[in-house]
Design a protein around this motif. Structure first.
Motif, PDB file in Angstrom:
ATOM      1  N   LEU A   4       0.992  -1.210  -0.023  1.00  0.00           N
ATOM      2  CA  LEU A   4      -0.023   0.138   0.143  1.00  0.00           C
ATOM      3  C   LEU A   4       0.843   1.401   0.205  1.00  0.00           C
ATOM      4  O   LEU A   4       0.704   2.260  -0.758  1.00  0.00           O
ATOM      5  N   ARG A   5       1.625   1.076   0.957  1.00  0.00           N
ATOM      6  CA  ARG A   5       2.618   2.560   0.818  1.00  0.00           C
ATOM      7  C   ARG A   5       3.472   2.672  -0.341  1.00  0.00           C
ATOM      8  O   ARG A   5       3.525   3.760  -0.986  1.00  0.00           O
ATOM      9  N   GLU A   6       4.007   1.593  -0.952  1.00  0.00           N
ATOM     10  CA  GLU A   6       4.781   1.648  -2.112  1.00  0.00           C
ATOM     11  C   GLU A   6       3.806   2.220  -3.409  1.00  0.00           C
ATOM     12  O   GLU A   6       4.187   3.202  -4.016  1.00  0.00           O
ATOM     13  N   ALA A   7       2.557   1.739  -3.197  1.00  0.00           N
ATOM     14  CA  ALA A   7       1.611   2.223  -4.334  1.00  0.00           C
ATOM     15  C   ALA A   7       1.141   3.743  -4.138  1.00  0.00           C
ATOM     16  O   ALA A   7       1.301   4.408  -5.356  1.00  0.00           O
ATOM     17  N   VAL A   8       0.926   3.901  -3.268  1.00  0.00           N
ATOM     18  CA  VAL A   8       0.380   5.537  -2.979  1.00  0.00           C
ATOM     19  C   VAL A   8       1.604   6.483  -2.855  1.00  0.00           C
ATOM     20  O   VAL A   8       1.417   7.457  -3.338  1.00  0.00           O
ATOM     21  N   ALA A   9       2.925   6.071  -2.649  1.00  0.00           N
ATOM     22  CA  ALA A   9       4.002   6.863  -2.713  1.00  0.00           C
ATOM     23  C   ALA A   9       4.178   7.171  -4.186  1.00  0.00           C
ATOM     24  O   ALA A   9       4.884   8.381  -4.632  1.00  0.00           O
ATOM     25  N   ALA A  10       3.817   6.356  -5.163  1.00  0.00           N
ATOM     26  CA  ALA A  10       4.268   6.569  -6.474  1.00  0.00           C
ATOM     27  C   ALA A  10       3.107   7.146  -7.114  1.00  0.00           C
ATOM     28  O   ALA A  10       2.762   7.266  -8.413  1.00  0.00           O
ATOM     29  N   GLY A  11       2.011   7.628  -6.375  1.00  0.00           N
ATOM     30  CA  GLY A  11       0.941   8.366  -7.003  1.00  0.00           C
ATOM     31  C   GLY A  11      -0.425   7.263  -7.460  1.00  0.00           C
ATOM     32  O   GLY A  11      -1.179   7.809  -8.070  1.00  0.00           O
ATOM     33  N   GLY A  12      -0.152   6.023  -7.248  1.00  0.00           N
ATOM     34  CA  GLY A  12      -1.096   5.139  -7.851  1.00  0.00           C
ATOM     35  C   GLY A  12      -2.166   5.154  -6.926  1.00  0.00           C
ATOM     36  O   GLY A  12      -2.343   5.655  -5.632  1.00  0.00           O
ATOM     37  N   LYS A  13      -3.108   4.091  -7.150  1.00  0.00           N
ATOM     38  CA  LYS A  13      -4.348   3.719  -6.416  1.00  0.00           C
ATOM     39  C   LYS A  13      -4.258   2.270  -5.875  1.00  0.00           C
ATOM     40  O   LYS A  13      -3.740   1.431  -6.512  1.00  0.00           O
TER      41      LYS A  13
END
Length: 527
Positions: A355-364
Motif C-alpha cells: 500500500l505504502r509503495e503504491a500510494v507513494a508512487a501516486g497510484g491507487k
C-alpha cells in the motif's frame, strides 16, 4: 365459450369463466374477473367449448367482466415461454405470466411505432472487429454464443458497437414494420453505473432505454411502451427486463453471466435469468450471447460438449468465442500469497508495505474483503457469549451505529438491527473480542496507517442508501492522485479503475468456508 384464466396467485391451477358477450377473447389477453370476494386481473390462457371442460362441482360459472386489451398482450411465443418457465421451475403459471406486467390496470396499449433511424455504431477497440462480426454473423449456426475473456477496458465500446449494429435492422410483424431491438442484461444497474455512463457517451442521446426497479412510474411506463411499440431499439436492464414485451427482439447480450445476482430466489417463479434468456431467444428467433471475463463452470461445460444438449438449456450448441490475444496486452500481475499466521493483523505487513509503495508512487489501491460492516461477530472475552438474531438464530455482525457513532448488531440474514451497548448480557463483562474483518474495519485500519491518503468505502450499505452517493464515492476515487478504495466483491463487477497499482484481498480464504459447493469457484473468480 369458456375461458381458462390464470391469475398471479400462489396456486398451481387455472380457473374457468364464462366468456362475456362481444368479440372473442383470445389467449394472451388480460381480463378483469371476479375472484373470491374481490376482482383480479388475469390472463386468458385458453378458450374451449363447454363440452370439453370438466365442470364437475360447478353450480354456475362466473363470467369475465371485461377484456382489458383490444388484442392479446402476450403472443404465442411468450405464452409458450411462460408455460416453459412454470414447468422448468415448478411455479404457478399465473406467477410466470405475472412477470409480464403492465404499468397499471387501465393502461392502454400504444400503437406500434414506425421504424426509426438506426443508431450509428461507434468504433471498435483494436483487434476486436472479427470477434464482433462473428457474434452478428447471420450465416453462423443457430444457437447462443459464449463470449469469454473480454476485458472491462474494451467492453464498453465493444458492447455499444454490437448493440447498435444488432438493432439496425427492420422486420415485418403482423403486417406492420417492426424495428429490430437489442437487449443488454446486467446483474445490477447500480453496480454497472460506469458502464451505463460510458454507453451513453458512445451512443447518441436517447438511444438507450433503461429498465430497473428504481424507475419512477412515469419512467416505467415510457420504457414499457417503448419496448412494446418498438421505439426502444436498445434496452439496458436487470433480469426483469427479460419480461418486457419486445416487438421484435433480435439480439440479447448478458454481461457477467456468471454473476449470482441473476438468480431470483425471493419469490416464485424462482429462476435463473441465464436459462430464461436462452429459452426466450430460442422462441423469439433472436441471437443470444453470454459474456463474462471468467464464465461460469456451467457455461464452459455447455460450450465444451458441443451438440450434446441438456434439457435445462435451450436447444442448439453453445458456441465458444474467446477474446483474441493482442500485442498491446499488459503482462499478468504479480501475485503474492501471505500467511496470516505469520503476518497477523487487519492489514498484514506485506500488504501494508505494498500500500505504502503504491500510494507513494501516486497510484491507487483496491482492498477487497467480502463482508461489509466492522466484524463478523463480537465474542465476550469472559464467557464466550455472542449475539444471535432473534429471528434467524445466526450470529449477528457489527456495523457502525446511526450517524457513524458506536456500533450496532446487524443480521446478515434478515437485516434486523439491534443496539450494542458494550455489556455482555450473560455475565456483565465489558471486554469483547471481534472476529472477522468487514469493510468498515478495514477502512479504519487503512486510515490509521495512511492518514494522509483518501480512503473510500464501496459496499452494499452504500449502494442501498443512495445511488448518487455510490457514484460520488467512485468518482472521488477516480480523481487523479493516490487513493484507497475498500470494497466487497461489488468493486469486481464491471468496474474499470485506471492507475490501479495494488489489489489486496483481506482474509481471502474465509470465502472457502461456507457450505456452498461453488465456494472454490467463486474465490478463484474473485482473484
Amino acid at each position: 365459450m369458456i375461458l381458462d384464466v390464470a391469475f398471479p396467485v400462489p396456486l398451481r391451477r387455472t380457473f374457468y369463466y364464462a366468456e362475456p358477450s362481444g368479440p372473442p377473447i383470445q389467449p394472451g389477453t388480460r381480463v378483469l374477473a371476479p375472484f373470491g370476494a374481490s376482482r383480479r386481473v388475469g390472463v386468458a390462457v385458453g378458450r374451449l367449448e363447454e363440452k370439453d371442460a370438466d365442470l364437475t362441482g360447478f353450480a354456475k360459472l362466473k363470467t369475465v367482466e371485461a377484456a382489458l386489451d383490444p388484442f392479446p398482450l402476450l403472443d404465442p411465443a411468450l405464452m409458450n415461454f411462460c408455460r416453459w418457465m412454470a414447468a422448468r421451475w415448478d411455479a404457478p403459471l399465473g406467477a410466470a405470466l405475472g412477470l409480464f406486467t403492465v404499468p397499471g390496470k387501465d393502461f392502454p396499449l400504444p400503437e406500434p411505432a414506425s421504424p426509426e433511424p438506426a443508431v450509428l455504431p461507434p468504433a471498435l477497440p483494436e483487434g476486436l472487429d472479427a470477434l464482433a462480426d462473428s457474434l452478428l454473423d447471420a450465416s453462423a449456426p443457430p444457437g447462443p454464443a459464449l463470449l469469454a475473456g473480454l476485458r472491462s477496458g474494451e467492453r464498453d465500446a465493444f458492447y455499444a458497437n454490437v448493440l447498435a449494429r444488432a438493432s439496425a435492422g427492420d422486420a415485418i410483424r403482423h403486417g406492420v414494420p417492426a424495428p429490430s431491438q437489442a437487449l443488454l442484461l446486467l446483474p445490477d444497474l447500480a453496480l454497472a453505473a460506469s458502464l451505463i455512463k460510458r454507453l451513453r457517451e458512445l451512443l447518441p442521446e436517447g438511444a438507450l432505454t433503461l429498465w430497473h426497479s428504481r424507475l419512477t412510474p412515469k419512467q416505467r411506463r415510457e420504457a414499457w411502451t417503448g419496448a412494446w411499440s418498438g421505439r426502444a431499439r436498445i434496452v439496458v436492464g436487470t433480469r426483469s427486463a427479460l419480461f418486457l414485451p419486445f416487438r421484435n427482439l433480435a439480439f440479447a447480450l448478458m454481461d457477467s453471466e456468471e454473476d449470482d445476482l441473476y438468480k431470483q430466489e425471493e419469490q416464485e417463479p424462482r429462476f435463473h435469468a441465464r436459462e430464461a434468456l436462452l429459452k426466450l431467444a430460442e422462441l423469439r428467433g433472436a441471437r443470444a450471447v453470454l459474456a463474462g471475463l471468467m464464465p461460469s463452470v456451467e457455461s464452459r461445460a455447455r460450450a465444451s460438449i458441443g451438440g450434446v444438449h441438456h434439457a435445462a438449456w435451450c436447444t442448439g450448441p453453445l458456441r465458444l468465442l474467446e477474446r483474441p490475444a493482442l500485442l498491446s496486452d499488459p503482462p499478468p500481475p504479480r501475485v503474492e500469497l501471505v500467511d496470516l499466521n505469520a503476518a497477523p493483523g487487519v492489514i498484514s505487513e506485506p500488504m501494508l508495505s505494498g500500500l505504502r509503495e503504491a500510494v507513494a508512487a501516486g497510484g491507487k489501491a483496491l482492498l477487497v474483503v467480502n463482508r461489509r460492516g466492522v466484524s463478523l461477530r463480537e465474542i465476550c472475552a469472559r464467557c464466550g457469549w455472542t449475539k444471535r438474531c432473534r429471528r434467524c438464530e445466526i450470529p449477528m455482525a457489527t456495523v457502525p451505529g446511526p450517524g457513524g457513532a458506536g456500533l450496532q448488531f446487524l443480521c446478515k440474514g434478515c437485516g434486523i438491527k439491534e443496539p450494542f451497548n458494550g455489556v455482555c448480557p450473560s455475565c456483565g463483562g465489558r471486554l469483547f473480542r471481534d472476529k472477522g474483518v468487514g469493510t468498515q474495519k478495514l477502512a479504519g485500519a487503512a486510515r490509521r496507517e495512511l492518514p494522509s491518503v483518501p480512503v473510500h468505502v464501496f459496499d452494499g450499505d452504500l449502494v442501498r442508501s443512495s445511488l448518487n452517493k455510490t457514484m460520488d464515492a467512485l468518482a472521488e476515487f477516480a480523481k487523479p492522485g493516490p487513493a484507497i478504495l475498500v470494497s466487497t466483491r461489488l468493486a469486481l463487477r464491471g468496474h474499470d479503475f485506471p492507475a490501479l497499482a495494488l489489489a489486496g484481498f483481506a482474509d481471502a480464504d474465509y470465502d472457502l468456508s461456507p457450505e456452498d459447493f461453488r465456494s472454490s469457484e467463486e474465490v478463484f473468480r474473485m482473484f
